[in-house]
Design a protein around this motif. Sequence first.
Motif, PDB file in Angstrom:
ATOM      1  N   PRO A 228       0.749  -1.398   0.045  1.00  0.00           N
ATOM      2  CA  PRO A 228       0.144  -0.089  -0.144  1.00  0.00           C
ATOM      3  C   PRO A 228       0.821   1.398  -0.004  1.00  0.00           C
ATOM      4  N   MET A 229       1.891   1.152   0.452  1.00  0.00           N
ATOM      5  CA  MET A 229       2.757   2.681   0.928  1.00  0.00           C
ATOM      6  C   MET A 229       3.236   2.796  -0.397  1.00  0.00           C
ATOM      7  N   TYR A 230       3.776   2.039  -1.390  1.00  0.00           N
ATOM      8  CA  TYR A 230       4.259   2.360  -2.574  1.00  0.00           C
ATOM      9  C   TYR A 230       3.249   2.437  -3.529  1.00  0.00           C
ATOM     10  N   PHE A 231       2.199   1.893  -3.294  1.00  0.00           N
ATOM     11  CA  PHE A 231       0.990   2.133  -4.138  1.00  0.00           C
ATOM     12  C   PHE A 231       0.714   3.658  -4.204  1.00  0.00           C
ATOM     13  N   PHE A 232       0.472   4.063  -3.023  1.00  0.00           N
ATOM     14  CA  PHE A 232       0.119   5.792  -2.723  1.00  0.00           C
ATOM     15  C   PHE A 232       1.214   6.483  -3.227  1.00  0.00           C
ATOM     16  N   LEU A 233       2.665   5.962  -3.027  1.00  0.00           N
ATOM     17  CA  LEU A 233       3.763   6.626  -3.653  1.00  0.00           C
ATOM     18  C   LEU A 233       3.770   6.680  -5.147  1.00  0.00           C
TER      19      LEU A 233
ATOM     20  N   THR B 279       2.580  10.211 -10.097  1.00  0.00           N
ATOM     21  CA  THR B 279       1.543  10.525 -11.303  1.00  0.00           C
ATOM     22  C   THR B 279       1.117  11.793 -11.099  1.00  0.00           C
ATOM     23  N   LEU B 280       0.791  12.318  -9.898  1.00  0.00           N
ATOM     24  CA  LEU B 280      -0.059  13.323  -9.557  1.00  0.00           C
ATOM     25  C   LEU B 280       0.865  14.546  -9.757  1.00  0.00           C
ATOM     26  N   ASP B 281       2.150  14.201  -9.039  1.00  0.00           N
ATOM     27  CA  ASP B 281       3.247  15.309  -9.247  1.00  0.00           C
ATOM     28  C   ASP B 281       3.466  16.068 -10.684  1.00  0.00           C
ATOM     29  N   ILE B 282       3.502  14.818 -11.555  1.00  0.00           N
ATOM     30  CA  ILE B 282       3.818  15.136 -12.673  1.00  0.00           C
ATOM     31  C   ILE B 282       2.589  15.965 -13.620  1.00  0.00           C
ATOM     32  N   CYS B 283       1.410  15.407 -13.159  1.00  0.00           N
ATOM     33  CA  CYS B 283       0.311  16.308 -13.740  1.00  0.00           C
ATOM     34  C   CYS B 283       0.175  17.708 -13.018  1.00  0.00           C
ATOM     35  N   TYR B 284       0.332  17.727 -11.939  1.00  0.00           N
ATOM     36  CA  TYR B 284       0.507  19.058 -11.227  1.00  0.00           C
ATOM     37  C   TYR B 284       1.362  19.968 -11.619  1.00  0.00           C
ATOM     38  N   SER B 285       2.712  19.615 -12.050  1.00  0.00           N
ATOM     39  CA  SER B 285       3.633  20.391 -12.354  1.00  0.00           C
ATOM     40  C   SER B 285       3.330  20.820 -13.926  1.00  0.00           C
ATOM     41  N   SER B 286       2.628  20.089 -14.545  1.00  0.00           N
ATOM     42  CA  SER B 286       2.414  20.023 -16.088  1.00  0.00           C
ATOM     43  C   SER B 286       1.647  21.046 -16.129  1.00  0.00           C
ATOM     44  N   VAL B 287       0.839  21.558 -15.540  1.00  0.00           N
ATOM     45  CA  VAL B 287      -0.350  22.583 -15.555  1.00  0.00           C
ATOM     46  C   VAL B 287       0.026  23.659 -15.676  1.00  0.00           C
ATOM     47  N   ILE B 288       1.251  23.781 -14.807  1.00  0.00           N
ATOM     48  CA  ILE B 288       1.952  25.396 -14.673  1.00  0.00           C
ATOM     49  C   ILE B 288       3.506  25.531 -15.286  1.00  0.00           C
TER      50      ILE B 288
ATOM     51  N   LEU C  76      -1.462  13.225   0.798  1.00  0.00           N
ATOM     52  CA  LEU C  76      -0.700  13.187   1.963  1.00  0.00           C
ATOM     53  C   LEU C  76      -1.291  12.667   3.306  1.00  0.00           C
ATOM     54  N   ALA C  77      -2.677  13.170   3.350  1.00  0.00           N
ATOM     55  CA  ALA C  77      -3.272  12.545   4.550  1.00  0.00           C
ATOM     56  C   ALA C  77      -3.418  11.102   4.469  1.00  0.00           C
ATOM     57  N   VAL C  78      -4.078  10.709   3.323  1.00  0.00           N
ATOM     58  CA  VAL C  78      -4.163   9.307   3.237  1.00  0.00           C
ATOM     59  C   VAL C  78      -2.686   8.487   3.601  1.00  0.00           C
ATOM     60  N   MET C  79      -1.699   9.057   2.804  1.00  0.00           N
ATOM     61  CA  MET C  79      -0.316   8.261   3.351  1.00  0.00           C
ATOM     62  C   MET C  79      -0.091   8.360   4.678  1.00  0.00           C
ATOM     63  N   ALA C  80      -0.338   9.241   5.549  1.00  0.00           N
ATOM     64  CA  ALA C  80      -0.018   9.568   6.907  1.00  0.00           C
ATOM     65  C   ALA C  80      -0.953   8.541   7.507  1.00  0.00           C
ATOM     66  N   TYR C  81      -2.077   8.372   7.177  1.00  0.00           N
ATOM     67  CA  TYR C  81      -2.789   7.270   7.692  1.00  0.00           C
ATOM     68  C   TYR C  81      -2.353   5.865   7.500  1.00  0.00           C
ATOM     69  N   ASP C  82      -1.633   5.659   6.327  1.00  0.00           N
ATOM     70  CA  ASP C  82      -1.214   4.567   6.205  1.00  0.00           C
ATOM     71  C   ASP C  82      -0.079   4.125   6.885  1.00  0.00           C
ATOM     72  N   ARG C  83       0.922   4.989   7.114  1.00  0.00           N
ATOM     73  CA  ARG C  83       2.005   4.913   8.017  1.00  0.00           C
ATOM     74  C   ARG C  83       1.479   4.773   9.439  1.00  0.00           C
ATOM     75  N   PHE C  84       0.440   5.511   9.916  1.00  0.00           N
ATOM     76  CA  PHE C  84      -0.045   5.279  11.270  1.00  0.00           C
ATOM     77  C   PHE C  84      -0.569   3.672  11.498  1.00  0.00           C
ATOM     78  N   THR C  85      -1.230   3.362  10.410  1.00  0.00           N
ATOM     79  CA  THR C  85      -1.785   1.882  10.554  1.00  0.00           C
ATOM     80  C   THR C  85      -0.602   0.972  10.603  1.00  0.00           C
TER      81      THR C  85
END
Length: 312
Positions: free
Chosen positions: A58-63, A68-77, A115-124
């Motif tokens: 799961p940790m790496y699935f989120f990573l 993927t999100l970071d590529i899209c995010y940066s590509s917008v700007i 980032l919230a989901v990944m924090a919950y994953d580490r918490f679990t």
Amino acid sequence: AKMENHTRMSEFILVGFKSHPGSQVLLSVLFSTMYFVTVVGNICMILVIRMEPSLHSPMYFFLENLSTLDICYSSVIAPRAALAFLLGRRSISYTSCASQMFFFSLFGTTEAFFLAVMAYDRFTAICNPLLYQVIMSRRLCVLMVVGSYLSGCINCTIQTGFTFSLSFCGHREINHFFCEVAAVIHSSCSNTLVNELVMLAVCGPIIVGTALVVFVSYGYIIITIMQMPSAESRHKAFSTCSSHMVTICLFFGTVFFMYAQPGAASSPSKSNTLSIFYTVVIPMLNPFIYTLRNREVKGALKKQLKRKGFFR
């Protein structure tokens, strides 16, 4: 006059960083380089996670989704900004501006939820290790990613819809290098009180809510780590979290600084510089933070390079 008014409003002028003509080429090179590093770094991250069976957790699935999100995010700007600095073309059409705002809000909000989901994953993983596999099932992981995008979608639809329902009567200048919500609202000639309240009512709970999940999760994680009997288990637990903590501090630190202080929108030069940080710098740093601080990723990377014959 009617025709003139229409042509006037078919585009905006982005005036962020306009005062230093000499530094325009430098800014263009800077943005292009950072964008290139972002794309290459994040693609490498995705490939390593995909190709290495030991990272199918799961940790790496989120990573992988974060990359993927970071590529899209940066590509917008970044590409558009780099080109604008280079060619000195500051105009952006009404529709391009709206779509840039839509996607920027979408990916930015989704990143906060990730980032919230990944924090919950580490918490679990750290506070509930025996039940980790049961709780973080494949289905829940996929639902969390889809939920993050849906929340982003709701937010960006509200923000973009409300902002572009304002009238701009010839005030075409946007004091920013991209169509950021607050900057576009500021260039409007309508009464923007409703918009500012909507922005506060929608963004406020998202920023505070996701940050709360993150900080509460990490509060529990730190307490749990402190109570571990051996130094080695403490070190191991801490090393899986430290990279995530760095990313969180960078992201939420910048966002709080940008949106959660009075008069945040009134100092454009400060907000322009800060925006570079969370739109271009953080997506670029994420792969490095996660690879350099993470033994498993480093191991997997070496293994893949050996397999390809880069290492003996």
